[in-house]
Every structure is written in structure tokens, then in C-alpha cells.
Scaffold this motif. Sequence first.
Motif, PDB file in Angstrom:
ATOM      1  N   GLU A 146      11.288   8.763  -0.425  1.00  0.00           N
ATOM      2  CA  GLU A 146      11.645  10.067  -0.976  1.00  0.00           C
ATOM      3  C   GLU A 146      10.807  11.176  -0.347  1.00  0.00           C
ATOM      4  N   TYR A 147      11.343  12.394  -0.397  1.00  0.00           N
ATOM      5  CA  TYR A 147      10.604  13.536   0.139  1.00  0.00           C
ATOM      6  C   TYR A 147       9.555  13.964  -0.880  1.00  0.00           C
ATOM      7  N   LEU A 148       8.337  14.104  -0.436  1.00  0.00           N
ATOM      8  CA  LEU A 148       7.260  14.513  -1.331  1.00  0.00           C
ATOM      9  C   LEU A 148       6.814  15.925  -0.955  1.00  0.00           C
ATOM     10  N   ASP A 149       6.352  16.666  -1.945  1.00  0.00           N
ATOM     11  CA  ASP A 149       5.867  18.013  -1.654  1.00  0.00           C
ATOM     12  C   ASP A 149       4.613  17.947  -0.778  1.00  0.00           C
ATOM     13  N   HIS A 150       4.355  19.081  -0.129  1.00  0.00           N
ATOM     14  CA  HIS A 150       3.302  19.162   0.883  1.00  0.00           C
ATOM     15  C   HIS A 150       1.966  18.558   0.443  1.00  0.00           C
ATOM     16  N   ASP A 151       1.418  19.049  -0.686  1.00  0.00           N
ATOM     17  CA  ASP A 151       0.086  18.578  -1.072  1.00  0.00           C
ATOM     18  C   ASP A 151       0.122  17.141  -1.589  1.00  0.00           C
ATOM     19  N   VAL A 152       1.250  16.756  -2.186  1.00  0.00           N
ATOM     20  CA  VAL A 152       1.381  15.375  -2.668  1.00  0.00           C
ATOM     21  C   VAL A 152       1.382  14.412  -1.479  1.00  0.00           C
ATOM     22  N   ARG A 153       2.000  14.856  -0.377  1.00  0.00           N
ATOM     23  CA  ARG A 153       1.988  14.001   0.825  1.00  0.00           C
ATOM     24  C   ARG A 153       0.546  13.718   1.261  1.00  0.00           C
ATOM     25  N   TYR A 154      -0.298  14.747   1.169  1.00  0.00           N
ATOM     26  CA  TYR A 154      -1.704  14.532   1.546  1.00  0.00           C
ATOM     27  C   TYR A 154      -2.429  13.648   0.525  1.00  0.00           C
ATOM     28  N   ASP A 155      -2.081  13.767  -0.768  1.00  0.00           N
ATOM     29  CA  ASP A 155      -2.711  12.883  -1.770  1.00  0.00           C
ATOM     30  C   ASP A 155      -2.390  11.430  -1.430  1.00  0.00           C
ATOM     31  N   ARG A 156      -1.115  11.218  -1.112  1.00  0.00           N
ATOM     32  CA  ARG A 156      -0.693   9.860  -0.759  1.00  0.00           C
ATOM     33  C   ARG A 156      -1.408   9.403   0.528  1.00  0.00           C
ATOM     34  N   ALA A 157      -1.552  10.347   1.465  1.00  0.00           N
ATOM     35  CA  ALA A 157      -2.208  10.010   2.738  1.00  0.00           C
ATOM     36  C   ALA A 157      -3.673   9.624   2.531  1.00  0.00           C
ATOM     37  N   ASP A 158      -4.346  10.268   1.560  1.00  0.00           N
ATOM     38  CA  ASP A 158      -5.738   9.885   1.264  1.00  0.00           C
ATOM     39  C   ASP A 158      -5.805   8.410   0.904  1.00  0.00           C
ATOM     40  N   GLU A 159      -4.900   8.004   0.017  1.00  0.00           N
ATOM     41  CA  GLU A 159      -4.915   6.598  -0.410  1.00  0.00           C
ATOM     42  C   GLU A 159      -4.488   5.690   0.750  1.00  0.00           C
ATOM     43  N   TYR A 160      -3.535   6.166   1.513  1.00  0.00           N
ATOM     44  CA  TYR A 160      -3.028   5.392   2.673  1.00  0.00           C
ATOM     45  C   TYR A 160      -4.179   5.051   3.627  1.00  0.00           C
ATOM     46  N   VAL A 161      -4.990   6.059   3.942  1.00  0.00           N
ATOM     47  CA  VAL A 161      -6.094   5.847   4.886  1.00  0.00           C
ATOM     48  C   VAL A 161      -7.090   4.851   4.295  1.00  0.00           C
ATOM     49  N   ALA A 162      -7.320   4.945   2.984  1.00  0.00           N
ATOM     50  CA  ALA A 162      -8.244   3.983   2.353  1.00  0.00           C
ATOM     51  C   ALA A 162      -7.711   2.559   2.507  1.00  0.00           C
ATOM     52  N   VAL A 163      -6.389   2.390   2.352  1.00  0.00           N
ATOM     53  CA  VAL A 163      -5.810   1.046   2.443  1.00  0.00           C
ATOM     54  C   VAL A 163      -5.912   0.508   3.869  1.00  0.00           C
ATOM     55  N   VAL A 164      -5.505   1.313   4.844  1.00  0.00           N
ATOM     56  CA  VAL A 164      -5.527   0.780   6.217  1.00  0.00           C
ATOM     57  C   VAL A 164      -6.954   0.532   6.686  1.00  0.00           C
ATOM     58  N   ARG A 165      -7.857   1.401   6.282  1.00  0.00           N
ATOM     59  CA  ARG A 165      -9.254   1.166   6.704  1.00  0.00           C
ATOM     60  C   ARG A 165      -9.809  -0.094   6.041  1.00  0.00           C
ATOM     61  N   ALA A 166      -9.403  -0.360   4.820  1.00  0.00           N
ATOM     62  CA  ALA A 166      -9.854  -1.606   4.171  1.00  0.00           C
ATOM     63  C   ALA A 166      -9.316  -2.811   4.949  1.00  0.00           C
ATOM     64  N   LEU A 167      -8.061  -2.751   5.370  1.00  0.00           N
ATOM     65  CA  LEU A 167      -7.492  -3.868   6.144  1.00  0.00           C
ATOM     66  C   LEU A 167      -8.228  -4.020   7.478  1.00  0.00           C
ATOM     67  N   TRP A 168      -8.513  -2.906   8.116  1.00  0.00           N
ATOM     68  CA  TRP A 168      -9.158  -2.969   9.435  1.00  0.00           C
ATOM     69  C   TRP A 168     -10.627  -3.387   9.336  1.00  0.00           C
ATOM     70  N   GLU A 169     -11.308  -2.887   8.290  1.00  0.00           N
ATOM     71  CA  GLU A 169     -12.774  -3.005   8.309  1.00  0.00           C
ATOM     72  C   GLU A 169     -13.348  -4.029   7.330  1.00  0.00           C
ATOM     73  N   ARG A 170     -12.613  -4.356   6.267  1.00  0.00           N
ATOM     74  CA  ARG A 170     -13.211  -5.230   5.254  1.00  0.00           C
ATOM     75  C   ARG A 170     -12.555  -6.599   5.159  1.00  0.00           C
ATOM     76  N   SER A 171     -11.390  -6.745   5.773  1.00  0.00           N
ATOM     77  CA  SER A 171     -10.667  -7.989   5.554  1.00  0.00           C
ATOM     78  C   SER A 171     -11.224  -9.151   6.394  1.00  0.00           C
ATOM     79  N   TRP A 172     -11.515  -8.883   7.633  1.00  0.00           N
ATOM     80  CA  TRP A 172     -12.040  -9.936   8.529  1.00  0.00           C
ATOM     81  C   TRP A 172     -13.482  -9.605   8.893  1.00  0.00           C
ATOM     82  N   GLU A 173     -14.388 -10.502   8.569  1.00  0.00           N
ATOM     83  CA  GLU A 173     -15.780 -10.293   8.969  1.00  0.00           C
ATOM     84  C   GLU A 173     -15.916 -10.535  10.473  1.00  0.00           C
ATOM     85  N   ASP A 174     -16.939  -9.922  11.053  1.00  0.00           N
ATOM     86  CA  ASP A 174     -17.258 -10.266  12.450  1.00  0.00           C
ATOM     87  C   ASP A 174     -17.546 -11.758  12.485  1.00  0.00           C
ATOM     88  N   GLY A 175     -17.090 -12.424  13.486  1.00  0.00           N
ATOM     89  CA  GLY A 175     -17.379 -13.860  13.625  1.00  0.00           C
ATOM     90  C   GLY A 175     -16.468 -14.747  12.792  1.00  0.00           C
TER      91      GLY A 175
END
Length: 449
Positions: A146-175
Motif C-alpha cells: 500500500e501507499y504510505l504517507d511521506h513520514d510514515v514511509r520513513y518510520d517504516r524505513a527506520d525499522e527496516y534498516v534495524a531488521v536488515v542490519r540485524a540479519l547482516w551483523e548479528r545473525s552469523w558470528e565471525d568464524g
Amino acid sequence: MHLNVFTQCSPSPQFKGLWRYPGDRTATGYRSLSHWTDIARRLEAACIDALFFADVHGVYDVYQGSWRPAVRHAVQIPSIDPALLLPALAAATENLGFAVTYSTTYHQPYECARLFTSLDHLTGGRVAWNIVTSYLRSATANGLGEYLDHDVRYDRADEYVAVVRALWERSWEDGAVVLDADADMFTDPDKVHQIDHKGEWFEVRGPHQCEPSPQRTPVLYQAGASPRGTAFAARHAEVVFLTMSDPAAGAPQVSGLREQVAAAGRDPAAVKVLQGGMVMVGATRAEAKEKARLYNELWSGEGQLAKWCGWMDVDLAACPDDTPVAEIAAEGSKSFVGFLRRLGPERTWTVGDVRYLVSRPRRPRREAPVTLYGTPSEVADRMEEWLEVAGVDGFNLIPCPPSAGVDDICDLLVPELQRRGLFRTSYAAEERTLRERYFGAGRSRCEVP
Ligand SMILES: Cc1cc2nc3c(=O)[nH]c(=O)nc-3n(C[C@H](O)[C@H](O)[C@H](O)COP(=O)(O)O)c2cc1C
């Protein structure tokens, strides 16, 4: 100084009508691999930081309530998916970075994480993600949510970045990947974790599908310049693109952004700010003038209007000329209103002004807002002014004409910048990833808190 070249896999990136520029290769080249590998090799020979691809979902159908003008003038349609090009471009080069635009509104974070880890592996750590929230309503007609209003899109993007960074940085340990043939263990399961994210917008359990790539998190680019977009950039971005009218007017915008970065608990120097704009270079004044003349002649006012109306989410054809722009309640990009306010703070900008500004061909001039125009020495002078007066870290160059302009950057402008000692003459061998090129050797991992 950092230099990116900004483009799109589309016949007429950014400047509408320019697909007709005599001899330019983009109109048909945009869908051919050899076109892009050729450009990538040229940019690498010129030691450019990264080739940066725009991308959109949906068609520009706001102007006159129709997509016909956008289709006619190739306003980001047709276009192809730039992410698919990257492995081929990486195979053709060794150092050049690649930035891909990817929407937080029209994709799921799990897919995003998998795509960028894959690209980071396949390019050996040379990838950036241009985080956009998207503005085209028409994408929703294609089952993309669905189309979201301008600032709501950024609210969603804040959470989005938290999710992808968790997948990239916390899911697999080095080694975690042990490749222990004797123990018959490829990956140590104790070192792989679910992220168990449950938020307002997303539920993502994990683990991440991919083992960690050289940078883990791609370099995070951002270009929203509205107040909400700037707050987002201050919180998440490592490289920010601003489109400022001139160096003096831009200085407070750059320092304002750095203050917001500090207020977000980050080191203001840990964000690179790049000024973006058209670059048109001629070997001589006469050559530059001839390019400017052609630019004016080929300019498509209707195409440009279709683009701006879609970008702003306002049909300028349907608004009375004397409507103040600040009073239009629209949910597209809001940065243009701020741009106008900074360009003429005392003026009440109207719809008529915007229609005139957008649709009229503007012959490039040396002092024109945003534009870098002239001989190599004139353009380099202007760039030096940007560095000194506005305090930017570099430039996001939009070549004009689209393909021949890349040649001009590589063959005319970069040698002049190198002669002045402003730009590297070779890539530093110890900076192997794109993030290291921005932040120094040994800093391959994202340090944004
Ligand atoms: C250099 C630059 C590149 C951009 N590239 C894209 C793009 O490829 N796709 C897109 O949807 N938005 C793109 N944008 C738009 C913004 O990132 C942003 O999403 C939009 O302007 C709305 O946010 P704002 O109101 O905060 O500016 C770009 C903007 C700039 C300045």
C-alpha cells in the motif's frame, strides 16, 4: 575528494529529451551489458569511487493523470533492474564501487538482506545500498503493497534498516563457517542466530540466509533532504547526497546535517556529504557552449514535467498558477520545497514558478544553481569552491550527455582534478572494500550505532 557517477539503466537518465543527443550511446546501450562494462572500465581507469544506479518502481502517471507523457519521453521507463548488472561489472573491474538503489517501501527486508549480501560477496565488498522510501504511488497498482504517507514511509524505513542490519551483523558470528571436513561440519550452528524481530511493520525470525560478506553491511547511502529524510540520514547514513543550489547557500545545510548527526550520537566526520548535480564539460569554451546549445534544443519540457509531478506527487497541470507551493499537501518527495525555500527565502514560490522552472530549457551556465558547467579548469574551480565554502566531501556527478558525459568526466575533468592534487591518481591497495575507500583501511564494517 570522493567522486561518484550517478546514472540509471534507462534511455535518458535524469535529463529528459537527452536520449536524442547525437552520438550518445545510452538510448539503446542501457540494456546492453557491454555498454555498462565499458563505462565501468572507464570509471575505474579514472579512479572514481563508485558507479551509482538510481531505480524506481512504478510509472510516472501523476502529470495530467496519465502515464502517456512519461512513456513517450522515457521518464525512467523503460528501465531494467541495475542489481543484475553488478556481478558482470565486478568481473570487469577490480576497485570500482557500485551503489544500487533499493526501496524500503516496496521490498521486504529479508529479501533486501539476501540480495545485498550476495552482491557484496560477488563484488568482493564493493557495494553500497542507496536507501530510498520511494514516492511513486503507481507501484501499489502492481501488488507491491500500500501507499504510505511521506513520514510514515520513513518510520517504516527506520525499522527496516534495524531488521536488515540485524540479519547482516548479528545473525552469523565471525568464524561460524568452519568447513571442518573431519567433523562433518560446514557451519557451527552455535554461531548462527535467529534475530527474532517483532516490530510494528515486520516480523522476521532469521537466521540470515547468507554467510557474512566482506563488508557485512553494504555502505549505507541516503538522499532524502526533507526534515524527516534528514533525520533518517543523520541516524543511519554513511554517505549523504545533497542537491544544493550554490556553495554559500549550501554551507548551512551541510553544517546543519553534521549537527544532526552529532545529535544522533554519531561522529559528524563519519558521514560523507556529496553534492549532486549535472556536470557538463567541454575541452574548450566553444565546445562547452555547443553542448549547452544542444542540451537546450533537445530538452523535453513535457518529459521533465512528468518526472517532477511524479516525484512531488502533484499534478502541476491541475493546480492554478498562483497556488503557493508550500500549501500543497502532497506525499511525494518534499525536498524540492526546501530547495526553493533556500534558493529564494523571501519569495512565495507558486505552482506557476515551478512549472516554468521545470519545463523551460535552462542553458547551463557557470553560475547556474546545482550545475557544474564549463571547461575542465572552470568546473574544477567551482568544485574547489564547493569543497572549501560548503564543506562537502565530494560530488555525485550526473553526466550530461549521459554516455559522452562519462567520457568527459574521465578524459577532461578528472585529469584536471588530479593535476591540482584534489583527486587520487590510483586506488590505495590497502583499501579493499568500498567502505574503506570512504573511511580508511581496516574499516570494512559499518560503525553506525
Ligand atoms: C542523488 C539522489 C538520488 C536519488 N535516487 C533515487 C532513486 O533512485 N529512486 C528513488 O525512489 N528515489 C531517489 N531519490 C529520492 C530520495 O532518496 C528520497 O526518497 C525522496 O527525495 C523523498 O524523500 P525526501 O522528501 O526526504 O527528499 C534520490 C534523490 C537524490 C537526491
